[in-house]
Design a protein around this motif. Structure first.
Motif, PDB file in Angstrom:
ATOM      1  N   GLU A 149       0.925  -1.430  -0.085  1.00  0.00           N
ATOM      2  CA  GLU A 149      -0.162   0.261  -0.161  1.00  0.00           C
ATOM      3  C   GLU A 149       1.377   1.166  -0.259  1.00  0.00           C
ATOM      4  O   GLU A 149       1.515   1.386   0.838  1.00  0.00           O
ATOM      5  CB  GLU A 149      -0.640  -0.655   1.047  1.00  0.00           C
ATOM      6  N   ALA A 150       0.720   2.458  -0.853  1.00  0.00           N
ATOM      7  CA  ALA A 150       1.445   3.613  -0.638  1.00  0.00           C
ATOM      8  C   ALA A 150       0.885   3.980   0.747  1.00  0.00           C
ATOM      9  O   ALA A 150      -0.017   4.701   1.512  1.00  0.00           O
ATOM     10  CB  ALA A 150       0.545   4.868  -1.132  1.00  0.00           C
ATOM     11  N   VAL A 151       2.178   4.948   1.278  1.00  0.00           N
ATOM     12  CA  VAL A 151       1.715   5.162   2.475  1.00  0.00           C
ATOM     13  C   VAL A 151       2.755   6.573   2.869  1.00  0.00           C
ATOM     14  O   VAL A 151       3.382   7.114   1.913  1.00  0.00           O
ATOM     15  CB  VAL A 151       2.740   4.331   3.785  1.00  0.00           C
ATOM     16  N   ASN A 152       1.780   7.153   3.736  1.00  0.00           N
ATOM     17  CA  ASN A 152       2.323   8.890   3.745  1.00  0.00           C
ATOM     18  C   ASN A 152       2.398   9.075   5.335  1.00  0.00           C
ATOM     19  O   ASN A 152       1.357   8.992   6.168  1.00  0.00           O
ATOM     20  CB  ASN A 152       1.355   9.548   3.351  1.00  0.00           C
ATOM     21  N   LEU A 153       3.956   8.777   5.704  1.00  0.00           N
ATOM     22  CA  LEU A 153       3.607   8.950   7.215  1.00  0.00           C
ATOM     23  C   LEU A 153       2.241  10.152   8.341  1.00  0.00           C
ATOM     24  O   LEU A 153       2.356   9.613   9.638  1.00  0.00           O
ATOM     25  CB  LEU A 153       5.078   9.443   7.666  1.00  0.00           C
ATOM     26  N   GLY A 154       3.090  10.610   7.670  1.00  0.00           N
ATOM     27  CA  GLY A 154       1.944  11.967   8.607  1.00  0.00           C
ATOM     28  C   GLY A 154       0.379  11.967   8.363  1.00  0.00           C
ATOM     29  O   GLY A 154      -0.621  11.852   9.537  1.00  0.00           O
TER      30      GLY A 154
END
Ligand code: DC
Length: 212
Positions: A149-154
């Protein structure tokens, strides 16, 4: 022997519960999968997540033997699960299943949010697993990335905060340690160290029971 392992999202409670069950040859139930399975079915049918009747009907027809863990572990399904889990009638509908699972045989390990507080308030072992939101967000991001899955930590950090708030603030069975739960903070522990700490807690409880 009932082992209740509760805690917030990405606290590693699920991994600990699985490892404890294997170590003590007990059955294991990840109770989050129940709410996730209901949420996934509701999403697939484009139902509102506060549709009480639909949630209860779906819960009654669930076959836990067919839970597809990979699909249920998706991020969006977890978010939706946190919404449907606030429906009191749904929680009532899945209570007996969880209690029946725990009873019988040598015992079981159940992990969730309300195992030690509501499902098995008399559980012999209660562990409440915590970690800072930052540590949990990093773990969740790594998990999702390895699942493709694509992730964006924020964004994940924000979701974790929102989920903590929703799971803790709901009127029914809120995320809260049972008064007699052992707290296990995994912020600075890798999974092996966290597992050893959990085993230490179980062993201390067992030794106390033998003495008592
Ligand atoms: O542990 P998890 O991320 O798989 O849980 C998904 C959601 O289900 C969580 O946000 C709250 C809900 N849940 C619950 O309310 N009670 C449980 N015993 C387990 C999960």
């Amino acid at each position: 022997m009932i082992n209740a392992i509760d805690g917030p999202a990405a606290s590693v409670k699920g991994t600990l519960a699985k490892k404890l069950a294997a170590h003590y040859a007990l059955r294991h139930l990840d109770t989050g999968l129940i709410y996730r399975a209901v949420a996934k079915a509701m999403l697939e049918r484009a139902l509102r997540l506060d549709d009480v009747e639909a949630a209860v009907a779906i819960a009654k027809a669930l076959d836990p033997a067919k839970f597809d863990e990979a699909a249920l572990k998706r991020h969006g399904v977890g978010e939706a699960a946190s919404h449907v889990a606030a429906i009191p009638q749904l929680r009532a509908a899945v209570l007996a299943f969880q209690r029946d699972f725990g009873r019988g045989g040598p015992g079981a390990v159940l992990d969730g949010r309300d195992i030690g507080s509501v499902i098995f308030p008399q559980a012999e072992v209660k562990i409440f697993v915590t970690a800072t939101p930052q540590a949990r967000a990093r773990r969740r991001a790594a998990e999702l990335a390895s699942a493709g899955e694509a992730v964006n930590l924020g964004e994940i950090m924000e979701d974790i905060r929102a989920r903590d708030e929703r799971d803790s603030a709901r009127a029914i069975a809120p995320l809260r340690p049972a008064p007699d739960a052992h707290l296990l903070d995994t912020t600075h522990l890798d999974i092996d160290a966290a597992f050893r700490a959990a085993v230490d807690i179980v062993e201390a409880v067992r030794a106390g029971r033998k003495r008592g």
